[in-house]
Design an enzyme around this catalytic site. Structure first.
Site, mmCIF file in Angstrom:
data_model
loop_
_atom_site.group_PDB
_atom_site.id
_atom_site.type_symbol
_atom_site.label_atom_id
_atom_site.label_comp_id
_atom_site.label_asym_id
_atom_site.label_seq_id
_atom_site.Cartn_x
_atom_site.Cartn_y
_atom_site.Cartn_z
ATOM 1 N N GLU A 160 0.831 -1.210 0.000
ATOM 2 C CA GLU A 160 0.000 0.000 0.000
ATOM 3 C C GLU A 160 0.867 1.263 0.000
ATOM 4 O OE1 GLU A 160 -4.118 -1.547 2.028
ATOM 5 O OE2 GLU A 160 -2.601 -0.727 3.367
ATOM 6 N N GLU A 238 -6.138 -7.825 -1.248
ATOM 7 C CA GLU A 238 -6.785 -7.855 0.058
ATOM 8 C C GLU A 238 -8.275 -7.601 -0.148
ATOM 9 O OE1 GLU A 238 -5.191 -5.311 3.061
ATOM 10 O OE2 GLU A 238 -3.122 -6.036 2.802
#
Length: 583
Positions: A160, A238
């Site tokens: 991320e 995710e």
């Protein structure tokens, strides 16, 4: 070990030149006792998944600079091999940063000790330390890549990163570092599909971009497809099917099974998935992290996440709903569970012995003296608590008392009597009190509630007192520091003094004929940490939403088990209870 295989990314994922749809679930080996790894992986396979994903926490594998650990709960190699034995592929996310609601996002605290350190950027010492760590880490797993006959299918570059920065030089450096140290499988990145995150965090010529999200799959896949610019496989790295809890939340976060199962169907219609979390597990010890936006939000010990398996490994209705969806895209295997797991309520037990923290400080820590207060990092302390002590001198009025740059929670004592507690944003608020004795001792018990694991505050995560203590308008000098990581409680002498209303240790003895999973109920206890046979179960706090701590059976033994409760608020009960469920 399987035979060498080929795995490549083109318009789809190809295993040995045959298209493969990756259906994976997240299990963090470091949040599960090793005795239960196989059980959780078997249940993942029975769901219909063909892969397991796990992060790799740098701060556990290099807890002290230059000292590495890869045994017990940190035996990454064993976890990967166990997955392979069950016919599961592995997605490895070594990062070096993992987020994961984990202490400091998986970064080791000691990075903060080095001058010039700028976390997760190029052009500073961070990359040098990451490179040294990768050189050791990949020795554990290089031969377990699919290109060598092992189960590791993919590895992730950073994590991320687009929500942190747009330093592409840094991302390319991490990717090159991985290749230099022997990574041969394809690489991916993963970012949220919002703002500039995908553009910031993607290096499409080096790693396949994937997304992290929990809803609006079709819309987010369209954005990912536009980023690819050419035919590439779509993947949600995710797929958030629940959420984590912070201390003080009104209730445990949940997500309905039908809604999340429908989103799963949308993913599998177009691409591949990693379910986050398949099994959340537990933030044992002081490993839970924190988020910080308007205020500090430290995470609970439980990482249940409303996952497909509960914190203690039970199959949920959501598991069944997901299994029905997956059955449309993959053949469900017959899996016989090999681990016998029992749950038991051992009932209520009474305290055997108790001793105040101030009576045993010299047993638990050798004091460090300094003219000014030192933070944990300067004391080479990763987590836990610090007691700061000083002489305030003669009787007089203190009109201006302040804690400057203090994190995260401070209980302040005058002559070992509690004055007040400061937390987060309250720290620098002015306090006033009277010194009534000829000599006056000040003690400050500061707790590290978990270093922030996400967002822009990560470079400012020193714990304890970093700025100083103001007494009547000026910095006060002359301090003793007692570092309390609480990893040496076998040294406690319970025959020393006890005073009600002070931080203290409480000893219980639980007699067990047959170890089983159980849950320590901390109702009527204030705040602190619990230990079973020397193992740190994690934090408890009366504000909830968590009310019980999970105790896996492998932590218990037949006969007498020593339970120690360290409580900091002076709010205790003479008993604790062990129940058969988390609720």
């Amino acid at each position: 070990m399987q035979q060498r295989q080929s795995f490549r990314i083109a318009d789809r994922f190809y295993l040995n030149d045959q298209p493969i749809q990756i259906i994976s679930g997240a299990i963090h080996y470091f949040r599960v006792v090793p005795e239960y790894w196989r059980d959780r992986l078997e249940k993942l396979k029975a769901l219909g998944c063909n892969a397991v994903e796990t992060y790799v926490p740098w701060n556990l594998h290099e807890p002290r600079e230059g000292r590495y650990q890869f045994t017990g709960m940190l035996d990454l190699r064993k976890f990967v091999r166990t997955a392979g034995e069950l016919g599961l592929y592995v997605i490895l996310r070594p990062s070096p940063y993992i987020c994961a609601e984990w202490e400091f996002g998986g970064l080791p605290y000691w990075l903060l000790k080095h001058s010039g350190m700028k976390l997760r950027f190029s052009g500073n010492p961070f990359l040098d330390y990451a490179d040294r760590y990768f050189a050791r880490l990949f020795q554990e797993v290089n031969d377990l890549q699919i290109t060598c006959g092992g189960p590791i299918l993919l590895m992730q570059v950073e994590n991320e990163y687009g929500a942190y920065s747009n330093d592409k030089a840094y991302l390319y450096a991490i990717a090159e570092m991985m290749r230099t140290h022997g990574v041969t499988v394809p690489l991916v990145t993963s970012d949220g599909p919002w703002h500039d995150y995908l553009d910031n965090g993607s290096i499409p010529d080096t790693a396949l971009p994937t997304i992290n999200c929990g809803s609006n799959i079709k819309e987010h896949f369209a954005k990912l497809r536009s980023l690819h610019g050419e035919a590439k496989p779509l993947m949600v790295m995710e797929f958030w099917i629940g959420w984590f809890d912070a201390w003080g939340d009104k209730e445990h976060h949940t997500r309905d099974a039908a809604g999340s199962a429908a989103e799963l169907a949308d993913i599998l219609e177009e691409g591949s998935v990693n379910i986050y979390m398949f099994h959340g597990g537990t933030n044992f010890g002081f490993t839970s992290g924190a988020n910080y936006y308007e205020r500090l939000a430290p995470d609970t010990t439980s990482y249940d996440y409303d996952a497909l398996l509960t914190e203690s490994g039970d199959i949920t209705p959501k598991y069944k709903a997901f299994q029905e969806v997956i059955a449309r895209y993959a053949e469900l295997p017959q899996v016989e569970l090999s681990t016998v797991i029992r749950k038991r309520a051992y009932g209520e037990i009474a305290v055997k012995k108790q001793v105040s923290l101030f009576a045993v400080l010299d047993q638990l820590a050798r004091p460090t003296e300094s003219p000014y207060p030192l933070p944990m990092e300067d004391l080479d302390q990763p987590s836990g608590y610090i007691v700061y002590m000083t002489d305030l001198g003669k009787s007089r009025r203190i009109d201006d008392f302040r804690l400057i740059q203090c994190a995260d929670r401070a209980n302040v004592y005058l002559n070992r009597k509690h004055l007040f507690t400061k937390y987060d944003l309250e720290m620098e608020g002015k306090e006033a009190f009277d010194l009534t004795e000829p000599e006056n001792e000040l003690a400050i018990l500061v707790e590290n509630m978990g270093r922030v694991n996400y967002s822009v505050k990560m470079n400012n995560q020193h714990k304890g007192v970093k700025g100083g203590v103001i007494v009547n308008g000026a910095f006060h000098s002359g301090w003793k520091h007692y570092a309390l990581p609480l990893d040496n409680l076998e040294q406690l002498d319970f025959s020393r003094g006890y005073a009600e209303g002070t931080p203290a240790f409480y000893l219980f003895e639980l007699e067990v004929d047959e170890p089983a999973d159980t849950f320590l109920d901390f109702t009527d206890w204030g705040k602190g940490a619990a230990f079973v046979n020397g193992f740190n179960l994690g934090r408890f706090w009366e504000i909830g939403p968590q009310r019980r701590l999970y105790v896996p059976a492998p932590l218990l033994r037949p006969g007498v088990n020593r339970i120690i409760m360290f409580e900091t608020e002076g709010r205790t009960s003479g008993t604790i209870r062990f129940e058969a469920s988390a609720l």
